[in-house]
Design a protein around this motif. Structure first.
Motif, PDB file in Angstrom:
ATOM      1  N   SER A 176       0.770  -1.354   0.184  1.00 37.01           N
ATOM      2  CA  SER A 176      -0.071   0.102  -0.103  1.00 37.01           C
ATOM      3  C   SER A 176       0.887   1.178   0.069  1.00 37.01           C
ATOM      4  N   GLY A 177       0.159   2.245  -0.523  1.00 32.10           N
ATOM      5  CA  GLY A 177       0.901   3.524  -0.144  1.00 32.10           C
ATOM      6  C   GLY A 177       2.392   3.963  -0.860  1.00 32.10           C
ATOM      7  N   ILE A 178       3.066   4.222   0.261  1.00 29.60           N
ATOM      8  CA  ILE A 178       4.478   4.740  -0.172  1.00 29.60           C
ATOM      9  C   ILE A 178       5.481   3.512  -0.632  1.00 29.60           C
ATOM     10  N   GLY A 179       5.249   2.308   0.209  1.00 31.45           N
ATOM     11  CA  GLY A 179       5.866   1.119  -0.197  1.00 31.45           C
ATOM     12  C   GLY A 179       5.345   0.386  -1.402  1.00 31.45           C
ATOM     13  N   LEU A 180       4.236   0.620  -1.857  1.00 30.37           N
ATOM     14  CA  LEU A 180       3.727   0.161  -3.183  1.00 30.37           C
ATOM     15  C   LEU A 180       4.365   1.085  -4.306  1.00 30.37           C
ATOM     16  N   ALA A 181       4.300   2.280  -4.087  1.00 30.93           N
ATOM     17  CA  ALA A 181       4.968   3.116  -5.080  1.00 30.93           C
ATOM     18  C   ALA A 181       6.302   2.851  -5.187  1.00 30.93           C
ATOM     19  N   ALA A 182       7.000   2.757  -4.165  1.00 28.73           N
ATOM     20  CA  ALA A 182       8.701   2.404  -4.205  1.00 28.73           C
ATOM     21  C   ALA A 182       8.792   0.940  -4.889  1.00 28.73           C
ATOM     22  N   ALA A 183       7.651   0.028  -4.567  1.00 27.05           N
ATOM     23  CA  ALA A 183       7.858  -1.181  -5.167  1.00 27.05           C
ATOM     24  C   ALA A 183       7.576  -1.270  -6.686  1.00 27.05           C
TER      25      ALA A 183
ATOM     26  N   THR B 174      -1.640   8.950   0.916  1.00 26.01           N
ATOM     27  CA  THR B 174      -1.832   7.573   0.819  1.00 26.01           C
ATOM     28  C   THR B 174      -3.173   7.115   1.523  1.00 26.01           C
ATOM     29  N   PRO B 175      -3.307   5.697   1.275  1.00 24.71           N
ATOM     30  CA  PRO B 175      -4.400   5.081   1.996  1.00 24.71           C
ATOM     31  C   PRO B 175      -4.538   5.038   3.468  1.00 24.71           C
ATOM     32  N   MET B 176      -3.157   5.414   4.045  1.00 23.09           N
ATOM     33  CA  MET B 176      -3.555   5.297   5.662  1.00 23.09           C
ATOM     34  C   MET B 176      -4.053   6.460   6.014  1.00 23.09           C
TER      35      MET B 176
ATOM     36  N   ASP C 112      -6.870   7.342   4.789  1.00 22.33           N
ATOM     37  CA  ASP C 112      -8.415   7.123   4.647  1.00 22.33           C
ATOM     38  C   ASP C 112      -8.643   6.475   5.846  1.00 22.33           C
ATOM     39  N   LYS C 113      -7.808   5.649   6.212  1.00 30.12           N
ATOM     40  CA  LYS C 113      -7.799   4.735   7.582  1.00 30.12           C
ATOM     41  C   LYS C 113      -8.107   5.618   8.977  1.00 30.12           C
ATOM     42  N   VAL C 114      -7.087   6.612   9.058  1.00 29.48           N
ATOM     43  CA  VAL C 114      -6.824   7.285  10.033  1.00 29.48           C
ATOM     44  C   VAL C 114      -7.957   8.402  10.253  1.00 29.48           C
ATOM     45  N   LEU C 115      -8.130   9.073   9.029  1.00 26.71           N
ATOM     46  CA  LEU C 115      -8.978  10.304   9.256  1.00 26.71           C
ATOM     47  C   LEU C 115     -10.547   9.896   8.488  1.00 26.71           C
ATOM     48  N   GLY C 116     -10.738   9.061   7.846  1.00 24.06           N
ATOM     49  CA  GLY C 116     -12.049   8.586   7.450  1.00 24.06           C
ATOM     50  C   GLY C 116     -12.557   9.905   6.571  1.00 24.06           C
ATOM     51  N   GLU C 117     -13.674  10.336   6.761  1.00 22.91           N
ATOM     52  CA  GLU C 117     -14.406  11.217   5.887  1.00 22.91           C
ATOM     53  C   GLU C 117     -13.849  12.534   6.011  1.00 22.91           C
ATOM     54  N   ASN C 118     -13.019  12.817   7.149  1.00 18.85           N
ATOM     55  CA  ASN C 118     -12.285  14.078   7.074  1.00 18.85           C
ATOM     56  C   ASN C 118     -10.987  14.279   6.446  1.00 18.85           C
ATOM     57  N   LYS C 119     -10.603  13.148   5.640  1.00 14.98           N
ATOM     58  CA  LYS C 119      -9.389  13.090   4.911  1.00 14.98           C
ATOM     59  C   LYS C 119      -9.390  14.676   4.078  1.00 14.98           C
ATOM     60  N   THR C 120     -10.196  14.603   3.077  1.00 13.03           N
ATOM     61  CA  THR C 120     -10.281  15.758   2.174  1.00 13.03           C
ATOM     62  C   THR C 120     -10.101  17.107   2.820  1.00 13.03           C
ATOM     63  N   ALA C 121     -10.884  17.451   3.867  1.00 15.19           N
ATOM     64  CA  ALA C 121     -10.813  18.634   4.640  1.00 15.19           C
ATOM     65  C   ALA C 121      -9.230  18.853   5.308  1.00 15.19           C
ATOM     66  N   VAL C 122      -8.813  18.012   5.940  1.00 13.22           N
ATOM     67  CA  VAL C 122      -7.434  17.736   6.363  1.00 13.22           C
ATOM     68  C   VAL C 122      -6.400  17.925   5.221  1.00 13.22           C
ATOM     69  N   ILE C 123      -6.619  17.466   4.021  1.00 12.57           N
ATOM     70  CA  ILE C 123      -5.505  17.631   3.246  1.00 12.57           C
ATOM     71  C   ILE C 123      -5.675  19.034   2.871  1.00 12.57           C
TER      72      ILE C 123
ATOM     73  N   ALA D 139       2.749   9.590  -2.937  1.00 17.68           N
ATOM     74  CA  ALA D 139       3.718   8.717  -2.554  1.00 17.68           C
ATOM     75  C   ALA D 139       4.637   8.153  -3.859  1.00 17.68           C
ATOM     76  N   ASP D 140       4.548   8.608  -4.990  1.00 14.46           N
ATOM     77  CA  ASP D 140       5.449   8.624  -5.996  1.00 14.46           C
ATOM     78  C   ASP D 140       6.427   9.628  -5.650  1.00 14.46           C
ATOM     79  N   GLU D 141       6.329  10.731  -5.159  1.00 15.74           N
ATOM     80  CA  GLU D 141       7.355  11.736  -4.902  1.00 15.74           C
ATOM     81  C   GLU D 141       8.293  10.747  -3.688  1.00 15.74           C
ATOM     82  N   VAL D 142       7.642  10.395  -2.898  1.00 15.18           N
ATOM     83  CA  VAL D 142       8.619   9.900  -1.732  1.00 15.18           C
ATOM     84  C   VAL D 142       9.413   8.686  -2.266  1.00 15.18           C
ATOM     85  N   ALA D 143       8.395   7.851  -3.153  1.00 11.51           N
ATOM     86  CA  ALA D 143       9.331   6.773  -3.639  1.00 11.51           C
ATOM     87  C   ALA D 143      10.644   6.922  -4.450  1.00 11.51           C
TER      88      ALA D 143
END
Ligand code: NAP
Length: 237
Positions: A15-22, A177-179, A181-192, A207-211
């Motif tokens: 998922s996320g950063i690891g998947l982008a690096a892979a 990343t999907p992390m 989604d899990k932590v913030l749920g529906e607040n994700k868009t507003a927090v971002i 995630a690609d930029e970190v990868a």
């Protein structure tokens, strides 16, 4: 060092950063094996990364790590992207829950080092995952701040302890990343949107930029003990 035909292991690559690096390591021609904590997600991730190898692994379990590493005769690079952000007051909950993110980043990375150090080829490296929370701790996420600082310091001390193996870390800021989604749920868009607005670059990282930073650390044989920040300047504001 080119990554073509190099053996690259991405822990937390489902998922996320690891998947982008892979995915990026595979594009560079590396022989990639990614891991996740479930069969289904790891298999799906491996297919989406370009039909890489995959395995199921809890990096906190030393015997599992030893078994996984024993499959490889030699290894070029290992990226430990396993982990998550955790919120919770230091005065509540139990210690084992609090220490989960610290264990994954610190004990998990040490398990990998102990199992794999003798198999790392010349010029090879480990990359660990820190975060902006090392320099800008977030109230309510005290274990994340401790865990990311530990991961970054681990890279520096291991660079000395086990030279010439190279040890580096990436230190992402808020990354989409999907992390979250899990932590913030529906607040994700507003927090971002709010984090991006406060950022110097008015956006959050992908995630690609970190990868890309992870792959750079693998490829450049003169870099060790380094922490690369991909945080849009978050440490300055
Ligand atoms: N996203 C950000 O804003 C951000 C910022 C700074 C640092 N970070 C750090 O960067 C790393 C990657 O985060 P991400 O955003 O890409 O999160 P993510 O999409 O949730 O991916 C986390 C990965 O870690 C794996 N994992 C979790 N616990 C594990 C364990 N005990 N053993 C082995 N693998 C485990 C997960 O596997 P399964 O999904 O298969 O369970 C998944 O592959 C984490 O350490 C995170 O804290 C993220």
């Amino acid at each position: 060092m080119e990554l073509k035909n190099k053996t690259v292991l991405i822990i937390g690559g489902s998922s996320g950063i690891g998947l982008a690096a892979a995915t990026l390591a595979h594009k560079h021609g590396a022989s990639v094996t990614l891991t996740g904590t479930t069969e289904q997600k790891s298999k799906h991730a491996a297919a989406s990364a370009g039909n890489t190898g995959y395995a199921v692994l809890d990096v906190n379990r030393e015997e599992e790590v030893n078994r996984f590493i024993s499959r490889f005769e030699s290894i070029d690079h290992i990226f430990n992207a396993a982990g998550s952000t955790q919120f919770g007051s230091v005065l509540e909950g139990n210690m084992s829950d609090h220490f989960a993110p610290i264990n994954t980043r610190l004990a998990g990375s040490v398990h990998l080092v102990r199992a794999a150090a003798k198999k790392i080829n010349q010029g090879g490296s480990f990359v660990f995952t820190g975060a902006v929370s090392t320099d800008r701790p977030v109230q309510g996420a005290w274990t994340s701040g401790v865990a990311t600082a530990a991961a970054e310091q681990l890279a520096r001390v291991m660079a000395l302890e086990l030279a010439p193996i190279r040890f580096n870390a990436v230190s992402p800021g808020f990354t989409d990343t999907p992390m979250w989604d899990k932590v913030l749920g529906e607040n994700k868009t507003a927090v971002i949107a709010s984090v991006a607005e406060k950022s110097l670059v008015k956006r959050i990282a992908t995630a690609d930029e970190v990868a890309e930073a992870v792959i750079f650390l693998m490829k450049n044989e003169s870099i060790t003990g380094e922490i690369i920040h991909i945080d849009g300047g978050a440490r300055l504001v």
